[in-house]
Scaffold this active site. Structure first.
Site, PDB file in Angstrom:
ATOM      1  N   LYS A 161       0.827  -1.193   0.000  1.00 35.81           N
ATOM      2  CA  LYS A 161       0.000   0.000   0.000  1.00 35.81           C
ATOM      3  C   LYS A 161       0.866   1.249   0.000  1.00 35.81           C
ATOM      4  O   LYS A 161       2.052   1.169   0.233  1.00 35.81           O
ATOM      5  CB  LYS A 161      -0.868   0.020   1.274  1.00 35.81           C
ATOM      6  CG  LYS A 161      -1.974  -1.003   1.261  1.00 35.81           C
ATOM      7  CD  LYS A 161      -2.786  -0.998   2.550  1.00 35.81           C
ATOM      8  CE  LYS A 161      -3.317   0.335   2.960  1.00 35.81           C
ATOM      9  NZ  LYS A 161      -4.084   1.076   1.936  1.00 35.81           N
ATOM     10  N   GLU A 195      -2.266   4.792   7.698  1.00 36.65           N
ATOM     11  CA  GLU A 195      -2.999   3.559   7.387  1.00 36.65           C
ATOM     12  C   GLU A 195      -2.473   2.411   8.243  1.00 36.65           C
ATOM     13  O   GLU A 195      -3.241   1.636   8.818  1.00 36.65           O
ATOM     14  CB  GLU A 195      -2.841   3.205   5.897  1.00 36.65           C
ATOM     15  CG  GLU A 195      -3.622   4.146   4.998  1.00 36.65           C
ATOM     16  CD  GLU A 195      -3.374   3.917   3.519  1.00 36.65           C
ATOM     17  OE1 GLU A 195      -4.247   4.263   2.725  1.00 36.65           O
ATOM     18  OE2 GLU A 195      -2.299   3.418   3.139  1.00 36.65           O
TER      19      GLU A 195
END
Ligand code: 5RP
Length: 262
Positions: free
Chosen positions: A109, A118
């Site tokens: 990611k 995140e």
């Protein structure tokens, strides 16, 4: 013969987001008085936020924490309650997009630059749902992945930090740098102004590297090793959480309209 229309990438994102809303609804029905939900970042996660906000009968059950300013703004605009991470004691579930997902759950990611927040939120969630369109999915187990991996680093001393990354990941056993190493590491620049460095919401730089992950254990090793370099803050390999907690569900929506959950 009836032709089946292939879904566009955005339609696939919508489909995956809808399935995540359905799963979150089932979790919310068994959650305590209210549920703390981690909101991911990127266009797929934003679709999830928008669709969740349409579920008027259950949105009062949620308190959300967001992984980026953009997600927070969209969620608030749509009527969801968003608080700071310091105001919650637990995160019941997080829903996030991804840039890469393999059959054996190697997740990369951070192409959107939100990887640090995140990871802080996704790794603490009791349940973690990854939603993706088909383009993100690789039907591979133990196959080499040569994607760019984002690494968030301090601005202070960024050249020496980059040098440490090269020494650790782009050298061969004899200690010399691998051929073509310059093509495997780069500082991320702003999309709208490629002469200026991209700065994260946390005020840091991002380095993108290609180190060719061989399998899950190689990915875990790289995830942990990168973070041992002084000045590296976090990296975009999201594998260690699945090994530690196990409770991660991946939802892939395919061009032919199929949804797969594994
Ligand atoms: C941001 C991310 C995003 O989840 C990832 O880039 C996927 O984005 P999109 O859903 O727009 O394809 O990791 O840091």
């Amino acid at each position: 013969m009836a032709l089946i229309k292939a879904l566009s990438q955005n339609e696939q994102k919508d489909l995956a987001a809808r399935e995540a809303v359905r799963l979150v609804r089932t979790i919310s029905s068994v959650a305590k008085p209210y549920m703390v939900l981690g909101l991911g970042s990127g266009s797929t996660a934003e679709r999830f936020i928008e669709q969740l906000a349409n579920e008027k009968d259950i949105i009062d059950c949620f308190t959300c924490v967001a992984t980026s300013i953009a997600s927070e703004e969209i969620a608030k605009e749509k009527g969801l309650t968003v608080v700071s991470l310091d105001e919650v004691e637990r995160i019941d579930c997080a829903v996030d997009g991804t840039d890469r997902i393999t059959r054996d759950k190697i997740i990369i990611k951070g192409l959107g630059g939100a990887l640090l927040r995140e990871k802080i939120i996704d790794y603490r969630a009791e349940k973690f749902l990854i939603i993706a369109d088909e383009s993100k999915y690789l039907d591979k187990i133990d196959g080499k992945i040569d994607d760019w991996i984002p690494v968030e680093i301090m601005r202070f001393g960024f050249k020496v930090i980059m040098g440490d990354i090269v020494n650790l990941f782009l050298t061969n056993v004899s200690g010399s740098v691998v051929e073509g190493w310059e093509e495997k590491i780069k500082q991320r620049m702003k999309k709208d102004n490629p002469k200026e460095p991209f700065i994260t919401e946390n005020g840091n730089f991002i380095i993108d590297i290609r180190i060719g992950l061989k399998n899950v254990s190689d990915a875990v090793n790289a995830e942990l090793m990168l973070n041992t370099i002084p000045g590296v803050i976090e990296n975009g390999i999201f594998v260690a959480r699945a090994i530690e907690k196990g409770d991660m569900t991946c939802i892939i929506a395919y061009e032919n309209g199929r949804i797969e959950t594994f």
